[in-house]
Design a protein around this motif. Structure first.
Motif, mmCIF file in Angstrom:
data_model
loop_
_atom_site.group_PDB
_atom_site.id
_atom_site.type_symbol
_atom_site.label_atom_id
_atom_site.label_comp_id
_atom_site.label_asym_id
_atom_site.label_seq_id
_atom_site.Cartn_x
_atom_site.Cartn_y
_atom_site.Cartn_z
ATOM 1 N N ARG A 89 -51.538 31.376 -24.330
ATOM 2 C CA ARG A 89 -50.178 30.977 -24.694
ATOM 3 C C ARG A 89 -50.084 29.483 -24.974
ATOM 4 N NH1 ARG A 89 -47.342 35.085 -20.528
ATOM 5 N NH2 ARG A 89 -47.081 36.795 -21.988
ATOM 6 N N ASP A 90 -50.951 28.694 -24.369
ATOM 7 C CA ASP A 90 -51.015 27.265 -24.686
ATOM 8 C C ASP A 90 -51.739 27.027 -26.006
ATOM 9 O OD1 ASP A 90 -49.719 26.636 -22.327
ATOM 10 O OD2 ASP A 90 -51.561 26.149 -21.238
ATOM 11 N N GLN A 91 -52.771 27.825 -26.279
ATOM 12 C CA GLN A 91 -53.594 27.644 -27.471
ATOM 13 C C GLN A 91 -52.946 28.165 -28.745
ATOM 14 O OE1 GLN A 91 -56.023 25.265 -26.583
ATOM 15 N NE2 GLN A 91 -57.044 26.403 -28.165
ATOM 16 N N LEU A 92 -52.200 29.255 -28.659
ATOM 17 C CA LEU A 92 -51.658 29.880 -29.871
ATOM 18 C C LEU A 92 -50.782 28.955 -30.710
ATOM 19 C CD1 LEU A 92 -51.006 33.594 -28.930
ATOM 20 C CD2 LEU A 92 -52.336 32.728 -30.847
ATOM 21 N N PRO A 93 -49.849 28.206 -30.127
ATOM 22 C CA PRO A 93 -49.051 27.302 -30.975
ATOM 23 C C PRO A 93 -49.908 26.251 -31.677
ATOM 24 C CG PRO A 93 -48.041 27.542 -28.808
ATOM 25 C CD PRO A 93 -49.375 28.212 -28.746
ATOM 26 N N VAL A 94 -50.930 25.765 -30.996
ATOM 27 C CA VAL A 94 -51.831 24.777 -31.600
ATOM 28 C C VAL A 94 -52.589 25.410 -32.759
ATOM 29 C CG1 VAL A 94 -53.853 23.319 -31.174
ATOM 30 C CG2 VAL A 94 -52.069 23.495 -29.441
ATOM 31 N N ALA A 95 -53.113 26.610 -32.557
ATOM 32 C CA ALA A 95 -53.865 27.291 -33.613
ATOM 33 C C ALA A 95 -52.972 27.615 -34.804
ATOM 34 C CB ALA A 95 -54.502 28.565 -33.059
ATOM 35 N N ARG A 96 -51.760 28.062 -34.538
ATOM 36 C CA ARG A 96 -50.843 28.382 -35.639
ATOM 37 C C ARG A 96 -50.492 27.138 -36.445
ATOM 38 N NH1 ARG A 96 -47.646 31.919 -31.630
ATOM 39 N NH2 ARG A 96 -48.570 33.962 -31.967
ATOM 40 N N ARG A 97 -50.247 26.043 -35.745
ATOM 41 C CA ARG A 97 -49.877 24.795 -36.411
ATOM 42 C C ARG A 97 -51.059 24.216 -37.194
ATOM 43 N NH1 ARG A 97 -48.123 22.523 -32.203
ATOM 44 N NH2 ARG A 97 -50.003 21.430 -31.611
ATOM 45 N N THR A 98 -52.241 24.267 -36.615
ATOM 46 C CA THR A 98 -53.417 23.663 -37.228
ATOM 47 C C THR A 98 -54.046 24.547 -38.300
ATOM 48 O OG1 THR A 98 -53.891 22.537 -35.142
ATOM 49 C CG2 THR A 98 -55.677 22.646 -36.741
ATOM 50 N N LEU A 99 -54.202 25.817 -38.011
ATOM 51 C CA LEU A 99 -54.953 26.715 -38.883
ATOM 52 C C LEU A 99 -54.077 27.679 -39.677
ATOM 53 C CD1 LEU A 99 -57.709 27.674 -36.293
ATOM 54 C CD2 LEU A 99 -57.833 25.892 -38.044
ATOM 55 N N GLY A 100 -52.885 27.938 -39.187
ATOM 56 C CA GLY A 100 -52.001 28.911 -39.819
ATOM 57 C C GLY A 100 -52.016 30.226 -39.062
ATOM 58 N N ALA A 101 -50.963 30.989 -39.224
ATOM 59 C CA ALA A 101 -50.801 32.239 -38.479
ATOM 60 C C ALA A 101 -51.779 33.322 -38.914
ATOM 61 C CB ALA A 101 -49.375 32.742 -38.617
ATOM 62 N N ASP A 102 -52.315 33.233 -40.140
ATOM 63 C CA ASP A 102 -53.202 34.275 -40.652
ATOM 64 C C ASP A 102 -54.682 33.933 -40.542
ATOM 65 O OD1 ASP A 102 -51.042 35.857 -41.314
ATOM 66 O OD2 ASP A 102 -50.926 35.095 -43.361
ATOM 67 N N HIS A 103 -55.005 32.808 -39.931
ATOM 68 C CA HIS A 103 -56.411 32.413 -39.784
ATOM 69 C C HIS A 103 -57.103 33.338 -38.775
ATOM 70 C CE1 HIS A 103 -59.920 29.928 -38.841
ATOM 71 N NE2 HIS A 103 -59.682 29.317 -39.992
ATOM 72 N N ASP A 104 -58.387 33.598 -39.012
ATOM 73 C CA ASP A 104 -59.142 34.488 -38.130
ATOM 74 C C ASP A 104 -59.098 34.049 -36.665
ATOM 75 O OD1 ASP A 104 -59.862 36.222 -40.105
ATOM 76 O OD2 ASP A 104 -61.923 35.508 -40.302
ATOM 77 N N LEU A 105 -59.204 32.761 -36.412
ATOM 78 C CA LEU A 105 -59.194 32.294 -35.023
ATOM 79 C C LEU A 105 -57.832 32.493 -34.372
ATOM 80 C CD1 LEU A 105 -61.338 29.038 -35.304
ATOM 81 C CD2 LEU A 105 -62.022 31.271 -34.408
ATOM 82 N N THR A 106 -56.764 32.268 -35.126
ATOM 83 C CA THR A 106 -55.420 32.502 -34.595
ATOM 84 C C THR A 106 -55.240 33.981 -34.264
ATOM 85 O OG1 THR A 106 -54.589 30.681 -35.960
ATOM 86 C CG2 THR A 106 -52.960 32.186 -35.023
#
Length: 171
Positions: A89-106
């Motif tokens: 839950r801490d990582q998801l907002p960072v991943a969405r902001r940095t990589l986008g919601a559709d990125h494999d890592l997100t």
């Protein structure tokens, strides 16, 4: 392979105090331990590797997010559901902001969170997407259909980097 990877990591730690080679060797050793089913040892290595990447590159760098994804997989393997939920839950907002919601890592982070929520009997109540809300249902059961949204994937640290990265031999 395990003794060779352990010796390689020991030598790198002794003669090269920091650097990408140590981080790659740790990841390679973690992969070998994971294949052997030694998940508690993998978790220790993944926590250390993640902390080093974050201190080196910051929490929002793609490589830090990738290692964070691997950490989520390790946490789920040893069934540390609460820690998985908190970390993800801490990582998801960072991943969405940095990589986008559709990125494999997100998407992989979301999958890890969904697995933790669905696997933890007491943890499914805090996410309405995982609850069967049918008023005719006899009890509230987890809705595992949400897990089918995400294809199975790996957060392989060395993906796309060539054989030298996979061997932990960056120059």
């Amino acid at each position: 392979a395990l003794p060779v990877l352990e010796a390689c990591l020991a030598l790198l730690r002794r003669y090269q105090r920091d650097g990408d080679n140590i981080l790659a060797a740790q990841s390679n050793l973690a992969g070998c331990l994971n294949a052997l089913g030694r998940h508690d040892e993998v978790l220790v290595l993944m926590r250390e590797t993640y902390a080093r990447w974050v201190s080196k590159l910051g929490v929002s760098h793609e490589e830090s997010i990738r290692i964070g994804c691997n950490l989520v997989l390790s946490l789920n393997k040893v069934e540390l559901w609460d820690e998985t939920k908190s970390f993800t839950r801490d990582q998801l907002p960072v991943a969405r902001r940095t990589l986008g919601a559709d990125h494999d890592l997100t998407l992989s982070l979301e999958e890890g969170l969904a697995v933790a929520l669905a696997s933890n009997a007491g943890g499914t109540r805090d996410d309405p997407r995982l609850i069967n809300t049918d008023p005719g249902a006899a009890s509230t059961q987890p809705n595992f259909d949400v897990l089918r949204r995400w294809p199975a994937r790996s957060c392989d640290h060395n993906a796309g980097r060539g054989p030298e990265a996979a061997a932990g031999l960056r120059s």
